[in-house]
Motif scaffolding. Structure first.
Motif, mmCIF file in Angstrom:
data_model
loop_
_atom_site.group_PDB
_atom_site.id
_atom_site.type_symbol
_atom_site.label_atom_id
_atom_site.label_comp_id
_atom_site.label_asym_id
_atom_site.label_seq_id
_atom_site.Cartn_x
_atom_site.Cartn_y
_atom_site.Cartn_z
ATOM 1 N N MET A 162 -1.389 -22.249 -30.570
ATOM 2 C CA MET A 162 -2.746 -21.588 -30.233
ATOM 3 C C MET A 162 -3.034 -20.228 -30.802
ATOM 4 N N SER A 163 -2.952 -20.121 -32.043
ATOM 5 C CA SER A 163 -3.483 -18.987 -32.902
ATOM 6 C C SER A 163 -4.765 -18.783 -32.422
ATOM 7 N N THR A 164 -5.049 -17.280 -32.500
ATOM 8 C CA THR A 164 -6.336 -16.915 -32.196
ATOM 9 C C THR A 164 -7.066 -15.998 -33.555
ATOM 10 N N ASP A 165 -6.151 -16.300 -34.607
ATOM 11 C CA ASP A 165 -6.935 -15.758 -35.828
ATOM 12 C C ASP A 165 -7.154 -16.635 -36.724
ATOM 13 N N GLY A 166 -7.093 -16.547 -38.175
ATOM 14 C CA GLY A 166 -7.425 -17.578 -39.042
ATOM 15 C C GLY A 166 -6.715 -18.467 -39.481
ATOM 16 N N THR A 167 -5.450 -18.486 -38.953
ATOM 17 C CA THR A 167 -4.425 -19.326 -39.162
ATOM 18 C C THR A 167 -4.906 -21.117 -39.229
ATOM 19 N N LEU A 168 -5.777 -21.684 -38.452
ATOM 20 C CA LEU A 168 -6.327 -22.786 -38.525
ATOM 21 C C LEU A 168 -7.200 -23.133 -39.479
ATOM 22 N N ASP A 169 -8.052 -22.294 -39.935
ATOM 23 C CA ASP A 169 -9.176 -22.278 -41.081
ATOM 24 C C ASP A 169 -8.375 -22.273 -42.534
ATOM 25 N N ILE A 170 -7.066 -21.478 -42.656
ATOM 26 C CA ILE A 170 -6.172 -21.455 -43.676
ATOM 27 C C ILE A 170 -5.697 -22.853 -43.594
ATOM 28 N N ALA A 171 -4.977 -23.371 -42.828
ATOM 29 C CA ALA A 171 -4.322 -24.604 -42.850
ATOM 30 C C ALA A 171 -5.325 -25.903 -43.293
ATOM 31 N N LYS A 172 -6.342 -25.881 -42.864
ATOM 32 C CA LYS A 172 -7.565 -26.761 -43.151
ATOM 33 C C LYS A 172 -7.962 -26.591 -44.485
ATOM 34 N N GLN A 173 -8.003 -25.492 -44.924
ATOM 35 C CA GLN A 173 -8.414 -25.252 -46.350
ATOM 36 C C GLN A 173 -7.595 -25.946 -47.413
ATOM 37 N N PHE A 174 -6.202 -26.080 -46.920
ATOM 38 C CA PHE A 174 -5.009 -26.502 -47.800
ATOM 39 C C PHE A 174 -4.863 -27.781 -47.635
ATOM 40 N N GLY A 175 -5.589 -28.597 -46.754
ATOM 41 C CA GLY A 175 -5.595 -30.057 -46.472
ATOM 42 C C GLY A 175 -4.414 -30.377 -45.579
ATOM 43 N N ALA A 176 -3.908 -29.347 -44.643
ATOM 44 C CA ALA A 176 -2.986 -29.513 -43.573
ATOM 45 C C ALA A 176 -3.389 -30.153 -42.555
ATOM 46 N N THR A 177 -2.561 -31.182 -42.106
ATOM 47 C CA THR A 177 -2.842 -31.744 -40.680
ATOM 48 C C THR A 177 -2.353 -30.737 -39.545
ATOM 49 N N VAL A 178 -3.393 -30.327 -38.517
ATOM 50 C CA VAL A 178 -3.046 -29.320 -37.468
ATOM 51 C C VAL A 178 -2.559 -30.059 -36.082
ATOM 52 N N THR A 179 -1.593 -29.687 -35.588
ATOM 53 C CA THR A 179 -1.098 -30.145 -34.296
ATOM 54 C C THR A 179 -1.084 -28.935 -33.556
ATOM 55 N N GLN A 180 -1.394 -28.766 -32.426
ATOM 56 C CA GLN A 180 -1.338 -27.344 -31.213
ATOM 57 C C GLN A 180 -0.626 -27.984 -30.091
ATOM 58 N N ARG A 181 -0.074 -26.785 -29.730
ATOM 59 C CA ARG A 181 0.683 -27.038 -28.361
ATOM 60 C C ARG A 181 1.178 -25.678 -27.862
ATOM 61 N N PRO A 182 0.858 -25.291 -26.618
ATOM 62 C CA PRO A 182 1.219 -23.956 -26.090
ATOM 63 C C PRO A 182 2.772 -23.904 -26.208
ATOM 64 N N PHE A 183 3.064 -22.571 -26.868
ATOM 65 C CA PHE A 183 4.674 -22.651 -26.882
ATOM 66 C C PHE A 183 5.449 -21.970 -25.574
ATOM 67 N N ASP A 184 6.592 -22.777 -25.088
ATOM 68 C CA ASP A 184 7.398 -22.485 -23.993
ATOM 69 C C ASP A 184 8.669 -21.717 -24.179
ATOM 70 N N ASN A 185 9.383 -22.614 -25.211
ATOM 71 C CA ASN A 185 10.703 -21.948 -25.555
ATOM 72 C C ASN A 185 10.894 -22.498 -27.090
ATOM 73 N N TRP A 186 11.926 -22.115 -27.745
ATOM 74 C CA TRP A 186 12.178 -22.528 -28.977
ATOM 75 C C TRP A 186 12.530 -24.191 -29.224
ATOM 76 N N ALA A 187 13.843 -24.370 -28.269
ATOM 77 C CA ALA A 187 14.054 -25.702 -28.444
ATOM 78 C C ALA A 187 13.075 -26.744 -28.242
ATOM 79 N N SER A 188 12.567 -26.615 -26.765
ATOM 80 C CA SER A 188 11.467 -27.513 -26.377
ATOM 81 C C SER A 188 10.532 -27.634 -27.361
ATOM 82 N N HIS A 189 9.955 -26.483 -27.820
ATOM 83 C CA HIS A 189 8.791 -26.698 -28.542
ATOM 84 C C HIS A 189 9.068 -27.569 -29.989
#
Length: 283
Positions: A34-61
């Motif tokens: 759930m980034s709030t900066d330009g991360t998603l725009d950059i990912a899409k510019q490079f043609g990456a597939t984006v999946t979002q999920r709120p972070f809970d803890n490292w192993a679970s995520h």
């Protein structure tokens, strides 16, 4: 043959360089918290597939990502935004995935940098399991998760370069302040759910996870643990050979260890109070 998995949270500064280093893959996934900066725009510019999920803890995520991100290929290479694949590593992982028989995962060596210096000696552990078949991999622990492969593990040549201080010293300290909270929670959880600590099992238990549990508990019970951590990194591992960067890193790691000590004490002090409050609430 190899998909790429990049974990992100407000990584507009580091993500472009990371994406450039993995541009050889035709299946790049940015798994975002759930980034709030330009991360998603950059990912899409490079043609990456984006999946979002709120972070809970490292192993679970991370486990959720392996189970739900729609990878195109049978092999996945996991990388953080502040890491870069060297050309030698790219060739090595491609060759390893193509030639793999019984292996379900491969370890590789990471180079951490501070003050323009490769932390060759002071680094806690330079080997990480980053190339794997996602259905054969899982993670454990709330923070600094352990990679557990369900099958034989190989090793590849080349380096994964890591720049943990790319956003400045303040960002590193803030981040590890958060990590220390997870570490403290993990320690308390282990003590509540785990078996009674044994010095003998820390060195003789045949089961790896049981032995690691007792070794962790042994370390957590050491007096002056932050000082011990500094001496282990700076003296025992010869971090002094890394110059000023080695001394700085060893000091930072000892401070991080002290954060954990303080937060464990805080949680332990709060536990009896919570128990008393719960008893008073009973009829």
């Amino acid at each position: 043959m190899i998909s790429i998995l990049i974990l992100t949270k407000n990584e507009q500064q580091d993500l472009p360089g990371c994406l450039q280093s993995v541009a050889w893959s035709d299946d790049i996934h940015v798994y975002d918290s759930m980034s709030t900066d330009g991360t998603l725009d950059i990912a899409k510019q490079f043609g990456a597939t984006v999946t979002q999920r709120p972070f809970d803890n490292w192993a679970s995520h991370q486990n959720w990502g392996l189970q739900n991100v729609p990878f195109k290929h049978p092999w996945v290479f996991y990388i953080d935004a502040d890491e870069r694949m060297t050309p030698e590593l790219v060739q090595a992982v491609q060759a390893a995935a193509a030639a793999a028989k019984e292996e379900v995962a491969f370890r590789l060596q990471r180079r951490d940098f501070l003050l323009g210096t490769w932390l060759k000696h002071v680094q806690t552990s330079p080997f990480y399991m980053r190339l794997f078949r996602p259905e054969k991999m899982r993670y454990e622990r709330l923070v600094n998760p352990i990679s557990i492969a369900d099958g034989p593990v190989g090793q590849v040549a080349g380096y994964l370069d890591h720049f943990p201080f790319s956003k400045g010293m303040g960002h590193w300290i803030d981040r590890h302040n958060g990590y220390s909270r997870f570490e403290a929670q993990q320690i308390i959880s282990n003590r509540q759910a785990g078996e009674r600590f044994s010095w003998v099992k820390a060195f003789t238990a045949k089961d790896f996870h049981q032995r690691r549990y007792h070794q962790k508990e042994l370390f957590y019970r050491l007096p002056f643990r932050p000082l011990v951590k500094f001496l282990l990194l700076y003296v025992a591992k010869r971090g002094f050979l890394d110059g000023r960067a080695g001394f700085t890193y060893a000091m930072l790691q000892s401070i991080y260890e002290y954060f954990i000590v303080l937060k464990v004490r805080e949680l332990e002090a709060a536990a009896p109070m919570s128990s008393v409050a719960a008893q008073r609430g009973n009829p």
